[in-house]
Design an enzyme around this catalytic site. Structure first.
Site, PDB file in Angstrom:
ATOM      1  CB  SER A   1       3.115  -6.834   3.248  1.00 32.46           C
ATOM      2  OG  SER A   1       2.217  -5.905   2.965  1.00 32.46           O
TER       3      SER A   1
ATOM      4  NE  ARG B   1       0.587  -8.529  -2.002  1.00 27.15           N
ATOM      5  CZ  ARG B   1      -0.710  -8.414  -2.120  1.00 27.15           C
ATOM      6  NH1 ARG B   1      -1.692  -8.795  -2.586  1.00 27.15           N
ATOM      7  NH2 ARG B   1      -0.818  -6.916  -1.304  1.00 27.15           N
TER       8      ARG B   1
ATOM      9  CD  GLU C   1       3.751  -9.491  -0.217  1.00 30.54           C
ATOM     10  OE1 GLU C   1       4.352  -8.595  -0.884  1.00 30.54           O
ATOM     11  OE2 GLU C   1       2.694  -9.273   0.218  1.00 30.54           O
TER      12      GLU C   1
HETATM   13  N1  EPU Z   1      -3.042  -4.313  11.799  1.00 23.64           N
HETATM   14  C1  EPU Z   1      -2.480  -4.153  13.304  1.00 23.64           C
HETATM   15  N2  EPU Z   1      -1.306  -3.690  13.423  1.00 23.64           N
HETATM   16  C2  EPU Z   1      -0.469  -3.442  12.334  1.00 23.64           C
HETATM   17  C3  EPU Z   1      -0.835  -3.459  10.979  1.00 23.64           C
HETATM   18  C4  EPU Z   1      -2.094  -3.876  10.748  1.00 23.64           C
HETATM   19  O1  EPU Z   1      -3.307  -4.356  13.917  1.00 23.64           O
HETATM   20  O2  EPU Z   1       0.774  -2.868  12.612  1.00 23.64           O
HETATM   21  C5  EPU Z   1      -4.275  -4.670  11.492  1.00 23.64           C
HETATM   22  C6  EPU Z   1      -5.231  -3.441  11.509  1.00 23.64           C
HETATM   23  O3  EPU Z   1      -6.469  -3.762  12.383  1.00 23.64           O
HETATM   24  C7  EPU Z   1      -5.732  -3.447  10.119  1.00 23.64           C
HETATM   25  C8  EPU Z   1      -5.308  -4.544   9.638  1.00 23.64           C
HETATM   26  O4  EPU Z   1      -4.463  -5.363  10.273  1.00 23.64           O
HETATM   27  O5  EPU Z   1      -6.840  -2.900  10.111  1.00 23.64           O
HETATM   28  C9  EPU Z   1      -5.122  -4.665   7.947  1.00 23.64           C
HETATM   29  O6  EPU Z   1      -4.061  -3.752   7.807  1.00 23.64           O
HETATM   30  P1  EPU Z   1      -3.981  -3.174   6.823  1.00 23.64           P
HETATM   31  O7  EPU Z   1      -5.483  -2.334   5.994  1.00 23.64           O
HETATM   32  O8  EPU Z   1      -2.875  -1.834   6.570  1.00 23.64           O
HETATM   33  O9  EPU Z   1      -3.578  -4.159   5.456  1.00 23.64           O
HETATM   34  P2  EPU Z   1      -2.641  -5.316   5.552  1.00 23.64           P
HETATM   35  O10 EPU Z   1      -3.436  -6.549   5.653  1.00 23.64           O
HETATM   36  O11 EPU Z   1      -1.690  -5.146   6.496  1.00 23.64           O
HETATM   37  C10 EPU Z   1      -2.711  -5.596   2.932  1.00 23.64           C
HETATM   38  C11 EPU Z   1      -1.585  -5.991   1.995  1.00 23.64           C
HETATM   39  C12 EPU Z   1      -0.828  -4.582   1.527  1.00 23.64           C
HETATM   40  C13 EPU Z   1      -1.931  -3.687   0.940  1.00 23.64           C
HETATM   41  C14 EPU Z   1      -3.044  -3.647   2.136  1.00 23.64           C
HETATM   42  C15 EPU Z   1      -4.430  -2.556   1.423  1.00 23.64           C
HETATM   43  C16 EPU Z   1      -0.895  -7.824   2.098  1.00 23.64           C
HETATM   44  C17 EPU Z   1       0.358  -8.966   2.609  1.00 23.64           C
HETATM   45  N3  EPU Z   1      -0.770  -6.831   2.302  1.00 23.64           N
HETATM   46  O12 EPU Z   1      -1.891  -5.099   4.084  1.00 23.64           O
HETATM   47  O13 EPU Z   1       0.124  -4.776   0.321  1.00 23.64           O
HETATM   48  O14 EPU Z   1      -1.509  -2.375   0.607  1.00 23.64           O
HETATM   49  O15 EPU Z   1      -3.757  -4.691   2.418  1.00 23.64           O
HETATM   50  O16 EPU Z   1      -5.128  -3.755   0.905  1.00 23.64           O
HETATM   51  O17 EPU Z   1      -1.860  -8.820   1.770  1.00 23.64           O
HETATM   52  C18 EPU Z   1       2.345  -5.301  -0.020  1.00 23.64           C
HETATM   53  O18 EPU Z   1       1.879  -6.479  -0.489  1.00 23.64           O
HETATM   54  O19 EPU Z   1       3.364  -4.949   0.028  1.00 23.64           O
HETATM   55  C19 EPU Z   1       1.235  -4.623   0.493  1.00 23.64           C
HETATM   56  C20 EPU Z   1       1.470  -3.256   1.041  1.00 23.64           C
END
Ligand code: EPU
Length: 344
Positions: A244, A164, A340
């Protein structure tokens, strides 16, 4: 070149925060930009480049001259045995480009479907999702120096992509950074042949397995990503947000082992370089923030990493909420979450 005064920006930022641009110029071509730089009065003003407004928090009216990027166009530049090179204007919608490449038969961007914002903003924060980052499909981009009007073409190394992050977010005071120095006009993508699906992200793999296809095609991955995102992430057209709000923090293996001792359920991933990435959404949820609010700014109920505007939230409310989250995550886990979006 039309110079507009007191332009409402509520519909130009996906948080739908109410704010105005004191002065705004629409940039439809490099020619518009060169005319602007040639105007002594406009050239002297500090400038703020606005793309789709999907990664900003407006904390008040914008005093610098707002350059609204509206350079359009999508085309296949060349195709050979190694792949397709596609070029798009910085003002094009990112998701529109992804859908168009698939319709034309140039797969490779499908994992990045439904990310809000414009093509020009995509390299700025090196957008990424479901195992693919923009830098994996990047060829080069064109930009114009806002002070001198010099045109430049940058390759991936010159863009200094990180998680990012890119040279366009880095301050010129700390080295070669180009923050607020250039306006990106066109971006070129390299989509390699033969196309191979990028799987390995558990949630996407599960959905592909459910679809019953032995070998997913680019279209089915696109559909899967759209379905996952629609289920978990609020549509900015309905509920203002900037995706995010925090980056997923990285810690050393030793730091992670220490946290796991205290918090055995913490969600974490080993990265290729040996460091460990922690799920910021999990950290925020563990601190009890899901669904909580400050004024009209709230933590989304279905994904704690996303802050939303429940009505007429101000940028100040969003930042007060963000700081309260940072403090409680720091107090419990000793980790400082990094926002971010760019705070304006
Ligand atoms: N989780 C929780 N609670 C929550 C949210 C997430 O426990 O409220 C845990 C879950 O266990 C889940 C893990 O976090 O398995 C990861 O969550 P998720 O797969 O939704 O991915 P993320 O890490 O929350 C990142 C990116 C997203 C991208 C997704 C999919 C960042 C900051 N965010 O989110 O990007 O779509 O992975 O690859 O790296 C963005 O940058 O705006 C964005 C949406």
């Amino acid at each position: 070149m039309l110079v507009e005064k007191n332009v409402p920006l509520q519909d130009c930022n996906t948080f739908h925060i109410v704010a105005k641009a004191h002065t705004l110029v629409r940039v439809g071509s490099e020619g518009d930009l060169l005319a602007l730089i040639g105007d002594p009065e406009l050239a002297a003003l500090p400038k703020f480049v606005l793309g789709g407004g999907s990664n900003i928090v407006l904390t008040g009216d914008v005093k610098p001259l707002v350059l609204k990027v509206e350079v359009m166009g999508k085309q296949l530049l060349r195709e050979n045995a190694k792949g397709w090179v596609v070029e798009a204007g910085a003002g094009e919608s990112w998701h529109g480009l992804v859908a168009w490449t698939l319709d034309q038969g140039y797969p490779g961007l499908e994992n990045l479907a439904m990310i809000p914002g414009t093509v020009g903003a995509a390299p700025v924060q090196n957008i990424g999702a479901y195992g693919v980052e923009l830098q994996d499909r990047f060829e080069s981009l064109d930009a114009v120096d806002l002070q001198t009007g010099r045109r430049m073409t940058l390759d991936a190394a010159q863009c200094r992509f990180g998680y990012r992050d890119s040279v366009f977010k880095q301050s010129p005071d700390d080295g070669p950074g180009l923050r607020d120095r250039v306006l990106i006009t066109r971006v070129r993508f390299f989509l390699p042949k033969p196309w191979k699906p990028v799987l390995g992200y558990a949630e996407l793999d599960r959905r592909m397995a459910q679809s019953g296809l032995d070998k997913p095609c680019a279209r089915s991955i696109f559909d899967g990503v759209c379905a996952i995102r629609s289920a978990k992430l609020p549509d900015p057209a309905v509920l203002g947000n900037a995706g995010s709000f925090f980056k997923n923090p990285t810690v050393t293996l030793e730091q992670c082992a220490d946290i796991i001792q205290r918090e055995p359920r913490i969600v974490h991933y080993r990265m290729a370089d040996g460091a460990v990435k922690l799920a910021a959404g999990w950290l925020i949820e563990a601190c009890g923030w899901k669904g909580k609010s400050v004024g009209n700014a709230a933590v989304y109920e279905r994904q704690a990493l996303v802050l939303v505007n429940r009505g007429q939230a101000t940028g100040g409310e969003v930042m007060t909420l963000a700081r309260a989250i940072q403090t409680s995550v720091y107090e419990r886990f000793g980790i400082l979450l990094e926002p971010e979006p760019v705070v304006v």
